[in-house]
Design an enzyme around this catalytic site. Structure first.
Site, PDB file in Angstrom:
ATOM      1  N   HIS A   1       8.983   8.039  15.679  1.00  0.00           N
ATOM      2  CA  HIS A   1       7.554   6.428  14.314  1.00  0.00           C
ATOM      3  C   HIS A   1       6.195   7.420  13.948  1.00  0.00           C
ATOM      4  O   HIS A   1       5.460   7.810  15.028  1.00  0.00           O
ATOM      5  CB  HIS A   1       7.290   5.621  15.400  1.00  0.00           C
TER       6      HIS A   1
ATOM      7  N   ARG B   1       0.918  -1.521  -0.280  1.00  0.00           N
ATOM      8  CA  ARG B   1       0.003   0.486   0.224  1.00  0.00           C
ATOM      9  C   ARG B   1       0.774   1.302   0.342  1.00  0.00           C
ATOM     10  O   ARG B   1       0.654   2.508  -0.957  1.00  0.00           O
ATOM     11  CB  ARG B   1      -0.985   0.111   1.150  1.00  0.00           C
ATOM     12  N   ILE B   2       1.503   1.185   0.612  1.00  0.00           N
ATOM     13  CA  ILE B   2       3.267   2.459   0.915  1.00  0.00           C
ATOM     14  C   ILE B   2       3.291   2.494  -0.036  1.00  0.00           C
ATOM     15  O   ILE B   2       3.481   3.297  -0.899  1.00  0.00           O
ATOM     16  CB  ILE B   2       3.679   2.087   2.222  1.00  0.00           C
TER      17      ILE B   2
ATOM     18  N   ASP C   1       9.786  -6.468  -4.565  1.00  0.00           N
ATOM     19  CA  ASP C   1       8.919  -7.274  -3.707  1.00  0.00           C
ATOM     20  C   ASP C   1       8.655  -8.355  -4.380  1.00  0.00           C
ATOM     21  O   ASP C   1       7.723  -8.447  -5.443  1.00  0.00           O
ATOM     22  CB  ASP C   1       8.579  -6.343  -4.111  1.00  0.00           C
TER      23      ASP C   1
ATOM     24  N   ARG D   1       9.561  -0.381  10.090  1.00  0.00           N
ATOM     25  CA  ARG D   1       9.985  -0.742  11.373  1.00  0.00           C
ATOM     26  C   ARG D   1      11.028  -1.367  11.857  1.00  0.00           C
ATOM     27  O   ARG D   1      12.112  -1.753  11.276  1.00  0.00           O
ATOM     28  CB  ARG D   1       9.472  -2.290  11.999  1.00  0.00           C
TER      29      ARG D   1
ATOM     30  N   ASP E   1      12.472   6.558  11.150  1.00  0.00           N
ATOM     31  CA  ASP E   1      11.226   7.295  11.597  1.00  0.00           C
ATOM     32  C   ASP E   1      10.979   6.166  12.813  1.00  0.00           C
ATOM     33  O   ASP E   1      10.002   5.959  13.478  1.00  0.00           O
ATOM     34  CB  ASP E   1       9.748   6.779  10.636  1.00  0.00           C
TER      35      ASP E   1
ATOM     36  N   GLU F   1      11.861   0.732  20.822  1.00  0.00           N
ATOM     37  CA  GLU F   1      11.556   2.815  21.062  1.00  0.00           C
ATOM     38  C   GLU F   1      10.891   3.130  22.059  1.00  0.00           C
ATOM     39  O   GLU F   1       9.883   2.029  22.763  1.00  0.00           O
ATOM     40  CB  GLU F   1       9.846   2.695  20.200  1.00  0.00           C
TER      41      GLU F   1
END
Ligand code: NAD
Length: 319
Positions: free
Chosen positions: A283, A153-154, A173, A235, A259, A264
């Protein structure tokens, strides 16, 4: 009446949707410690989950649980093996969580390529004039090659933005067919190493799995161009942080944007916090007013639709 636990506060729009629905009883759980989750969650039929780790030990106590509705699309904070074995459904915000992350990736690419932090500081420090006559590492995006790792999606939102900047887009991918990537205007890369060698910019939009953990290590960074930049908004743990710090310090690659972190929040002594060649955010790829509101509504609506037996099947993760 089904009881829903809202684990970790989300945008008020989603909370209101659940609280105003008379078919449910809801409670917000803000203490995300394992001790609290293990004592509270067994009373609930459904959970909405933002931050907070729901492991097998907690799940084993949740005998009434039928569904977890994730606020987001990643689900590495839930024991999916347990969910699968016990037929507990996992839902994600499949339609609202990609525009802001794709824009965030562009922001990181632009931040590094245009030297935004450096120029901003220079103007504030009264160095406006001297900066005009120095050589910069800044560069145009036009005709640069970007490798998008993970064409979901991203990745599919990101490609449109990259093509708008006249970039040449490659995608790696293994689970997406060549013709799909080509239909978006991209070029499929069959071998990750080939893509890493060619790209000026690399961006990761893959889930954290056994396969993607440590996908980018020092060996991989040594294959990249010295001028390459790498962005990870997916991630922590997909790029090895220690290796990244070394690669930036030894100028093996030019820059990075992160990010997400292996831990975290990151420890204060994480060397990347002091590394000037990396742009950081907490994040925060979804932290826009629009995205947070839409994600909270989708999280709430998914769980409502689940209990109404009206759920769009594409929201259910195939475990
Ligand atoms: N920073 C944030 O706030 C933020 C926000 C949204 C999503 N994310 C992360 O980004 C990830 C991607 O999001 P999405 O919505 O695009 O997910 P998605 O499931 O739509 O797409 C992920 C893609 O990665 C591909 N993939 C899986 N394993 C791969 C591998 N080994 N090599 C290459 N490709 C592989 C899949 O085939 C899929 O096409 C999520 O899993 C989530 O962890 C982070």
């Amino acid at each position: 009446m089904p009881k829903i636990a809202i684990v970790d506060k989300m945008h008020q729009d989603g909370i209101n949707l659940l609280k105003n629905n008379t078919k449910f009883e809801c409670e917000i759980i803000e203490d995300l410690s394992k001790k609290n989750l293990i004592s509270k969650l067994p009373a609930f039929d459904g959970i909405t989950l933002r931050r907070g780790k729901i492991d097998a030990e907690i799940l084993a106590k949740c005998k009434k649980l039928k569904v977890i509705s994730r606020h987001g699309v990643g689900f590495d904070n839930v024991d999916v093996k347990f969910l699968k074995k016990n037929n507990i459904k996992l839902l994600v915000t499949a339609t609202t969580t990609s525009v802001s992350p794709a824009e965030h990736i562009m922001f990181m690419i632009l931040n590094i390529s245009k030297g935004i932090d450096f120029f901003d500081k220079a103007v504030r420090n009264g160095e406006f004039g001297s900066v005009m006559h120095t050589q910069h590492n800044t560069f145009e995006l036009s005709y640069k090659k970007i490798l998008i790792i993970g064409f979901g999606r991203i990745g599919r939102k990101l490609i449109k933005r990259c093509l708008g900047f006249e970039m040449k887009v490659y995608a790696y991918d293994p689970y997406v067919e060549k013709k799909v990537i080509e239909s978006f205007g991209g070029i499929k890369v069959e071998d990750l190493n080939d893509g890493l060698k060619e790209a000026d910019i690399i961006s990761l939009s893959v889930p954290l799995t056994e396969e993607t953990h440590n996908m980018i290590t020092l060996d991989k960074m040594k294959m990249m161009k010295k001028s390459a930049i790498i962005i990870n908004t997916s991630r922590g743990g997909i790029i090895n942080e220690k290796d990244l710090d070394e690669a930036l310090n030894k100028k093996i690659i030019h820059g990075a944007g992160l990010d997400v972190f292996e831990k975290e929040p990151p420890d204060n002594n994480n060397p990347l916090l002091k590394n000037k060649r990396v742009v950081l955010s907490p994040h925060a790829a979804t932290f826009t007013q629009e995205c947070l509101s839409k994600m909270s509504i989708e999280t709430a609506q998914n769980i409502i639709d689940f209990f109404d037996e009206n759920l769009n099947q594409s929201m259910i993760v195939k475990l």
